[in-house]
Design a protein around this motif. Structure first.
Motif, PDB file in Angstrom:
ATOM      1  N   ALA A 270       0.833  -1.214   0.000  1.00 10.16           N
ATOM      2  CA  ALA A 270       0.000   0.000   0.000  1.00 10.16           C
ATOM      3  C   ALA A 270       0.858   1.252   0.000  1.00 10.16           C
ATOM      4  O   ALA A 270       0.576   2.224  -0.717  1.00 10.16           O
ATOM      5  CB  ALA A 270      -0.930  -0.018   1.216  1.00 10.16           C
ATOM      6  N   LEU A 271       1.945   1.229   0.792  1.00 14.59           N
ATOM      7  CA  LEU A 271       2.861   2.376   0.755  1.00 14.59           C
ATOM      8  C   LEU A 271       3.592   2.456  -0.583  1.00 14.59           C
ATOM      9  O   LEU A 271       3.954   3.542  -1.034  1.00 14.59           O
ATOM     10  CB  LEU A 271       3.872   2.260   1.902  1.00 14.59           C
ATOM     11  CG  LEU A 271       3.286   2.431   3.312  1.00 14.59           C
ATOM     12  CD1 LEU A 271       4.365   2.161   4.362  1.00 14.59           C
ATOM     13  CD2 LEU A 271       2.717   3.825   3.489  1.00 14.59           C
ATOM     14  N   GLY A 272       3.801   1.303  -1.216  1.00 13.97           N
ATOM     15  CA  GLY A 272       4.410   1.315  -2.542  1.00 13.97           C
ATOM     16  C   GLY A 272       3.557   2.031  -3.563  1.00 13.97           C
ATOM     17  O   GLY A 272       4.075   2.565  -4.560  1.00 13.97           O
ATOM     18  N   LEU A 273       2.235   2.040  -3.349  1.00 13.99           N
ATOM     19  CA  LEU A 273       1.378   2.816  -4.246  1.00 13.99           C
ATOM     20  C   LEU A 273       1.716   4.299  -4.189  1.00 13.99           C
ATOM     21  O   LEU A 273       1.610   5.007  -5.205  1.00 13.99           O
ATOM     22  CB  LEU A 273      -0.091   2.597  -3.864  1.00 13.99           C
ATOM     23  CG  LEU A 273      -0.707   1.260  -4.269  1.00 13.99           C
ATOM     24  CD1 LEU A 273      -2.124   1.142  -3.713  1.00 13.99           C
ATOM     25  CD2 LEU A 273      -0.724   1.124  -5.786  1.00 13.99           C
ATOM     26  N   GLY A 274       2.118   4.787  -2.997  1.00 11.30           N
ATOM     27  CA  GLY A 274       2.537   6.194  -2.900  1.00 11.30           C
ATOM     28  C   GLY A 274       3.769   6.460  -3.745  1.00 11.30           C
ATOM     29  O   GLY A 274       3.839   7.467  -4.472  1.00 11.30           O
ATOM     30  N   MET A 275       4.761   5.559  -3.688  1.00 11.09           N
ATOM     31  CA  MET A 275       5.938   5.718  -4.541  1.00 11.09           C
ATOM     32  C   MET A 275       5.572   5.611  -6.009  1.00 11.09           C
ATOM     33  O   MET A 275       6.139   6.322  -6.857  1.00 11.09           O
ATOM     34  CB  MET A 275       6.984   4.668  -4.169  1.00 11.09           C
ATOM     35  CG  MET A 275       7.575   4.833  -2.779  1.00 11.09           C
ATOM     36  SD  MET A 275       8.973   3.726  -2.461  1.00 11.09           S
ATOM     37  CE  MET A 275       8.128   2.152  -2.418  1.00 11.09           C
ATOM     38  N   LEU A 276       4.630   4.733  -6.334  1.00  7.41           N
ATOM     39  CA  LEU A 276       4.190   4.605  -7.726  1.00  7.41           C
ATOM     40  C   LEU A 276       3.544   5.895  -8.219  1.00  7.41           C
ATOM     41  O   LEU A 276       3.803   6.346  -9.351  1.00  7.41           O
ATOM     42  CB  LEU A 276       3.212   3.434  -7.845  1.00  7.41           C
ATOM     43  CG  LEU A 276       2.610   3.185  -9.227  1.00  7.41           C
ATOM     44  CD1 LEU A 276       3.694   2.850 -10.246  1.00  7.41           C
ATOM     45  CD2 LEU A 276       1.569   2.081  -9.164  1.00  7.41           C
ATOM     46  N   LEU A 277       2.719   6.517  -7.380  1.00  6.86           N
ATOM     47  CA  LEU A 277       2.082   7.778  -7.780  1.00  6.86           C
ATOM     48  C   LEU A 277       3.115   8.882  -7.975  1.00  6.86           C
ATOM     49  O   LEU A 277       3.023   9.680  -8.921  1.00  6.86           O
ATOM     50  CB  LEU A 277       1.051   8.184  -6.728  1.00  6.86           C
ATOM     51  CG  LEU A 277      -0.179   7.267  -6.610  1.00  6.86           C
ATOM     52  CD1 LEU A 277      -1.079   7.747  -5.481  1.00  6.86           C
ATOM     53  CD2 LEU A 277      -0.948   7.221  -7.922  1.00  6.86           C
ATOM     54  N   VAL A 278       4.115   8.952  -7.086  1.00  6.04           N
ATOM     55  CA  VAL A 278       5.184   9.956  -7.255  1.00  6.04           C
ATOM     56  C   VAL A 278       5.931   9.719  -8.560  1.00  6.04           C
ATOM     57  O   VAL A 278       6.242  10.665  -9.302  1.00  6.04           O
ATOM     58  CB  VAL A 278       6.136   9.916  -6.045  1.00  6.04           C
ATOM     59  CG1 VAL A 278       7.330  10.826  -6.282  1.00  6.04           C
ATOM     60  CG2 VAL A 278       5.405  10.334  -4.774  1.00  6.04           C
ATOM     61  N   ALA A 279       6.226   8.447  -8.864  1.00  5.02           N
ATOM     62  CA  ALA A 279       6.956   8.136 -10.097  1.00  5.02           C
ATOM     63  C   ALA A 279       6.130   8.481 -11.334  1.00  5.02           C
ATOM     64  O   ALA A 279       6.647   9.039 -12.311  1.00  5.02           O
ATOM     65  CB  ALA A 279       7.345   6.660 -10.102  1.00  5.02           C
TER      66      ALA A 279
END
Length: 695
Positions: A270-279
């Motif tokens: 779920a936190l990886g989704l935050g990194m995905l959105l930033v990318a």
């Protein structure tokens, strides 16, 4: 080490302490093994598993991988409803084990440690402010600073306050005694904050530059890009680092609280989704996409799909493939930025030839690239070693993977050695191309221009062969038969190509004898021209009329070098029989003195123009011989100027050049015309005969 030693010794002691078998039991065992039925049964039982393993391994390999992915996803799906209950249980665990203090108490202690670290950082700034003022005053003196000193000073100014923050916050916490659970919770939180701040500070130093009071825009980062792009990439790195290290610290806290692995993985994804959105936001708003004439398009959609695919690989548990995809995405840009940063910090000034140190530039640039790739390879090797069960797990596969990873490091070392050698040779060639008035220095430069390109080619071949042999050896290939086969093949090629071997060996001896150099004018048989370049087997000669001759060394033979030391130029001039020879000698002496005084031609003359004397008595006049010594290649220009000056001197002093004349007695004009016609016809016949002999 003691535990390892004890575990190693225990089997040995067990073996030595076991009682010896009796002779009767040994005889019974031998008789049983000699029984044909028992022997056939043993052979059947030992052969069946091997055959079954051989036939089923390749058929179920991908099926097992698919089952593991489905099991992983099933566990993640089952863990999603347990997230809230696990966190509630973790809160109760904190309250029970830390003297009744709940999560708010832990957060308050964490905030206190961070504030103590910030106070230590502020105090360090105050203490170091005087040294920074002295450094700023020294920088305004106008002297050019050493890039190494400047980079080191900026790096110290950026990282030293963070070291003070780390020692004050983390060091104080580690120095005191806390409950075990609190210690396990606080440690990843503090480490996450410290690591995040280090990454952000380094990104600021690289992209924007160090902060210098209010005038932040006056500084520039190490990467040569415009400030708008630098600020864009700095902000994205800031947010990505915050999300990444927040997730990393939270996972560490969940491990300390013994939260279920499936719940930990679910929260991480779920936190990886935050990194995905930033990318994804970075892909669509990066300066290259906005500056494109047609705007955002297929490239952005492809990168978005690629990023979503990486996140899907992470969720599926394919960690090794995930890291390979991450490397393919970020390594090219990271290596490009590293190269630009190294050249910007340690490269020479473009307007100043010969500035900078090529060895330092290559060491920094290639060394930084090698460190980045080596760390990536080591991390990938760690993951493969940890998750080798995802593949076959066979010894051959493991050896191939280790050989590939070791081969990458070998190629990096070979690349660094080649780049250093090439940089040194290229810098030497640049210095050798600078013209100089010293003849000895010019000769040395010509020799360097001749030999160094051949040496550069040979070094490239040797380094490449050694690196390839080492990589093949690491992959398990037997190199000795290859070398032996190459030797036999080389002997066969030598017998079959004797002319090529002759050319190569002849070229080596020409180089050893220093027979000619690049830029010299030589003649060999029917070939003549200026030496332009060499190869292993031939030399290129540029004829003065333009054509280029590529002549093998074996066919050159004797070399007539017309560009060494000096040249003596001789020519003859015919004057009438009534000319005063001594008067001509004095006039030519004056012409020679005038040539020496010429600003353009004077430095090129070693011995000026002189009249040697009477060469012969011709049909129509006296042939006078002249000679002069000049530097090689300039004799023709000086001779043409001498011709012009001699003609002017002869005209001013009444000296007449010899020419065919006819004297006719009497005053009959018809007889004179007939005589002149007869002489002209005779001269035409003589020229025609001479041209026929020449043909």
């Amino acid at each position: 080490m003691c535990v390892a030693a004890v575990s190693t010794v225990q089997p040995v002691l067990a073996q030595t302490a076991s009682p010896a078998a009796s002779a009767d039991k040994v005889d019974q065992l031998i008789k049983l093994l000699d029984d044909p039925e028992i022997r056939a049964l043993l052979n059947k039982q030992t052969a069946a598993p091997a055959a079954e393993a051989d036939t089923s391994m390749s058929a179920t390999e991908f099926s097992a991988l698919g089952h593991r992915i489905r099991d992983h996803l099933r566990k993640i799906g089952e863990a999603i409803p347990q997230v809230s209950s696990e966190f509630m249980r973790a809160g109760g665990t904190i309250a029970d084990d830390i003297n009744g203090h709940g999560p708010l108490g832990v957060f308050g202690l964490f905030l206190t440690m961070v504030l103590i670290g910030l106070g230590a950082e502020w105090l360090f700034h105050r203490i170091a402010s005087r040294s920074r003022m002295h450094a700023a005053l020294a920088q305004t003196d106008g002297a050019r600073q050493n890039p190494l000193h400047s980079a080191g000073r900026h790096l110290f100014a950026v990282l030293a306050p963070l070291v003070a923050f780390s020692l004050a916050s983390l060091g104080l916490f580690m120095a005191m005694t806390w409950p075990p659970l609190l210690d396990a919770i606080m440690l990843p939180l503090l480490l996450g904050v410290i690591a995040c701040r280090f990454v952000i500070r380094i990104a600021r130093l690289v992209l924007i530059g160090p902060r210098t009071g209010k005038d932040v825009a006056a500084t520039a980062g190490l990467v040569p890009i415009d400030r708008a792009s630098a600020v864009f990439w700095y902000k994205r790195i800031f947010w990505f680092a915050c999300v990444f290290f927040a997730g990393w610290a939270l996972v560490g806290v969940m491990v300390a609280l013994s939260i279920e692995p499936g719940v930990r993985a679910t929260v991480g994804y779920a936190l990886g989704l935050g990194m995905l959105l930033v990318a994804i936001e970075t892909v669509w708003n990066r300066p290259a996409a906005i500056a494109r004439p047609h705007g955002r398009g297929a490239m952005e959609w492809a990168l978005t799909f690629y990023l979503c695919l990486l996140w899907g690989l992470w969720v599926a548990g394919l960690v090794i493939i995930l890291w390979l995809g991450i490397y393919a995405l970020i390594l090219p840009g990271l290596l490009k930025a590293t190269t630009a940063m190294a050249r910007n910090a340690f490269g020479g000034t473009p307007d100043v030839p010969g500035s900078g140190n090529p060895v330092v530039e290559v060491l920094v640039e290639r060394g930084a690239r090698a460190i980045i790739i080596t760390l990536a390879v080591l991390w990938l090797a760690f993951l493969i070693n940890k998750r080798s069960s995802m593949f076959t797990g066979e010894a051959m596969t493991d050896r191939i993977i280790q050989g590939v990873l070791a081969g990458a490091i070998i190629l990096l070392v070979a690349d660094i050695l080649w780049q250093i050698a090439k940089a040194v040779i290229n810098r030497t060639l640049e210095h050798a191309q600078v013209s100089t008035a010293d003849s000895a220095h010019a000769a040395r430069n010509g020799r360097l221009l001749t030999l160094l390109p051949i040496l550069r080619t040979m070094l490239a071949i040797v380094i490449a062969l050694i690196a390839v042999m080492m990589v093949l050896s690491g992959l398990g290939v037997q190199v000795a038969p290859l070398i032996a086969g190459a030797g036999i093949f080389g002997v066969a090629i030598g017998f079959g190509s004797q002319t090529l071997v002759k050319d190569v060996i002849s070229g080596v001896f020409y180089m050893m004898d220093d027979a000619f150099r690049v830029g010299e004018y030589i003649q060999s048989g029917s070939y003549k021209g200026t030496v332009e370049s060499f190869s292993i087997r031939s030399v290129k000669l540029r004829h003065h009329r333009g054509p280029v001759f590529t002549v093998p060394f074996g066919t050159l033979g004797a070399i007539e070098n017309m560009s060494r030391d000096w040249v003596i130029d001789k020519f003859t001039i015919s004057v009438g029989y009534d000319t005063d020879i001594n008067k001509v000698r004095k006039m030519v002496k004056g012409v020679g003195a005038a040539l020496l005084e010429d600003e353009e031609l004077g430095p090129l003359i070693i011995e000026t123009l002189k009249m040697k004397g009477v060469e012969q008595f011709g049909d129509y006049g006296i042939d006078l011989s002249f000679a002069m010594m000049t530097k090689p290649g300039y004799q023709t220009t000086i001779r043409r100027r001498a011709y012009m000056m001699i003609r002017e001197a002869f005209t001013q002093n009444g000296v007449v050049f010899a020419s065919p004349t006819v004297q006719v007695a009497g005053g009959d004009s018809s007889s004179a015309a007939a005589a002149a016609s007869t002489v002209k016809t005779a001269m035409d016949l003589k020229k025609l005969a001479e041209s026929g002999e020449g043909a």
